[in-house]
Design an enzyme around this catalytic site. Structure first.
Site, mmCIF file in Angstrom:
data_model
loop_
_atom_site.group_PDB
_atom_site.id
_atom_site.type_symbol
_atom_site.label_atom_id
_atom_site.label_comp_id
_atom_site.label_asym_id
_atom_site.label_seq_id
_atom_site.Cartn_x
_atom_site.Cartn_y
_atom_site.Cartn_z
ATOM 1 N N ASP A 108 15.341 3.285 10.109
ATOM 2 C CA ASP A 108 14.299 2.466 10.156
ATOM 3 C C ASP A 108 12.831 3.257 10.224
ATOM 4 O O ASP A 108 12.742 4.229 11.349
ATOM 5 C CB ASP A 108 13.720 1.885 11.393
ATOM 6 C CG ASP A 108 12.905 0.925 11.222
ATOM 7 O OD1 ASP A 108 11.932 1.030 10.261
ATOM 8 O OD2 ASP A 108 11.859 -0.091 11.834
ATOM 9 N N ALA A 138 12.094 1.096 0.972
ATOM 10 C CA ALA A 138 10.792 0.474 0.811
ATOM 11 C C ALA A 138 10.528 -0.694 0.773
ATOM 12 O O ALA A 138 11.556 -1.885 0.523
ATOM 13 C CB ALA A 138 10.744 1.551 -1.093
ATOM 14 N N THR A 176 8.971 -3.758 -1.304
ATOM 15 C CA THR A 176 9.229 -3.741 -2.628
ATOM 16 C C THR A 176 8.849 -5.362 -3.331
ATOM 17 O O THR A 176 8.243 -6.105 -4.444
ATOM 18 C CB THR A 176 10.807 -3.633 -3.301
ATOM 19 O OG1 THR A 176 11.497 -4.813 -2.792
ATOM 20 C CG2 THR A 176 11.274 -2.040 -3.440
ATOM 21 N N TYR A 201 1.134 -2.800 -4.218
ATOM 22 C CA TYR A 201 2.771 -2.144 -3.424
ATOM 23 C C TYR A 201 2.481 -0.885 -4.060
ATOM 24 O O TYR A 201 2.357 -0.140 -4.022
ATOM 25 C CB TYR A 201 3.645 -3.381 -4.531
ATOM 26 C CG TYR A 201 4.469 -2.629 -4.610
ATOM 27 C CD1 TYR A 201 5.324 -1.434 -4.022
ATOM 28 C CD2 TYR A 201 4.954 -2.359 -6.601
ATOM 29 C CE1 TYR A 201 6.670 -1.534 -4.305
ATOM 30 C CE2 TYR A 201 6.663 -0.557 -6.261
ATOM 31 C CZ TYR A 201 7.134 -1.074 -5.430
ATOM 32 O OH TYR A 201 7.720 -0.454 -5.754
#
Length: 302
Positions: free
Chosen positions: A36, A60, A62, A125
């Site tokens: 992690d 990531a 996403t 994002y």
């Protein structure tokens, strides 16, 4: 050289591990259960156990639309995680290849975005991915590489291409956006470029590289090519606008990236998108996936 690939359960992570293993490299791939990247202890344990010389960060957040409502979580994964990895690399003398996205740009250009072009993200994002890029470059100015990619599809997981294959089998016609332009990119081609670039990271190759396919297309163009390639009538694909698919996060109208940095280090950028799609489609059709709902996002990004 010992390689460590984070986010190895995802599309690009799996392809990267497979590409490195095919080349005979000493590679370990870890998904979130194994590493992690947002937890300092988890990062420290992975570095102590595997002692990597080079880390490829494919982990990531996403979920582009979800990030609009949970930017703090996206920032933790997309910025703090890469910072922790970069710090661990710095402490252990390792190099880092960090995967980023076209969403760091505003999507309003009329010519391909250069690697040194000014970023101007319009979404949560994009902002969090840009923060991750800056963290890596700050901590590892001489041993960090940013690889931006976009419009990914692949054998392992969900993608626009996979969705089009399923809809072709179920629907008479499909409406697809024709006012967003980018570069459909096979994740296996990105993995190959990462494998080529990795040994050069920090040895004359730092900064930003764009790993997207050559050429450009709209989602409508891509869908038609998928239909044509499997022997279906491409006219069953009908053009529409992005307004037909309203989303919390605006999609870039123009996501074409330039590839000038590759020649500087003696490498070639990924090939033309049509050539890659022609090779990838039989593998994607053959692969066994979980059912993808036609309501799934028609935009899968890194």
């Amino acid at each position: 050289m010992r390689w460590l690939v984070t986010g190895a359960g995802g599309m690009l992570g799996r392809d990267t591990v497979e590409e490195l293993a095919r080349r005979g490299e000493d590679v370990t791939g870890l998904d979130r259960t194994g590493l992690d990247i947002t937890r300092p202890g988890s990062v420290a344990r992975a570095f102590a156990a595997y002692r990597p010389d080079l880390v490829v960060n494919c982990a990531a957040y996403t979920a582009v639309d979800d990030a609009e409502a949970d930017e703090a979580r996206a920032l933790l994964v997309n910025a703090e995680g890469p910072r922790l990895l970069a710090a661990a690399c710095a402490a252990h003398g390792a190099r880092l290849v960090h995967v980023s996205t076209d969403y760091v740009f505003d999507g309003e250009a009329r010519a391909p975005y250069r690697e040194d072009g000014p970023p101007a993200p319009r979404t949560a994002y994009g902002r969090t991915k840009l923060a991750g890029e800056r963290a890596v470059r700050t901590v590892l100015p001489d041993a960090g590489v940013i690889v931006r990619t976009a419009w990914l599809y692949g054998v392992h997981g969900r993608s626009f291409v996979r969705t089009m294959l399923e809809l072709e089998a179920r629907r008479d016609t499909v409406d697809v956006v024709d006012d967003q332009r980018g570069q459909p990119t096979w994740s296996a081609d990105v993995a190959a470029r990462v494998a080529d670039l990795g040994p050069k990271a920090g040895r004359g190759a730092t900064g930003v590289f764009h790993a997207t396919a050559a050429g450009e297309a709209t989602w409508y163009d891509l869908a038609r090519e998928v239909f044509r390639s499997v022997g279906a009538d491409p006219d069953r694909v009908r053009p529409t606008t992005g307004d037909a698919f309203p989303r919390p996060a605006p999609r870039p109208a123009y996501s074409v990236l330039a590839h000038g940095r590759w020649q500087e280090v003696g490498l070639s950028p990924p090939r033309d998108w049509r050539a890659a799609l022609g090779q990838a489609l039989p593998l994607i059709r053959k692969a066994s996936f979980d059912t993808v709902s036609p309501k799934e996002s028609l935009r899968e990004t890194p």
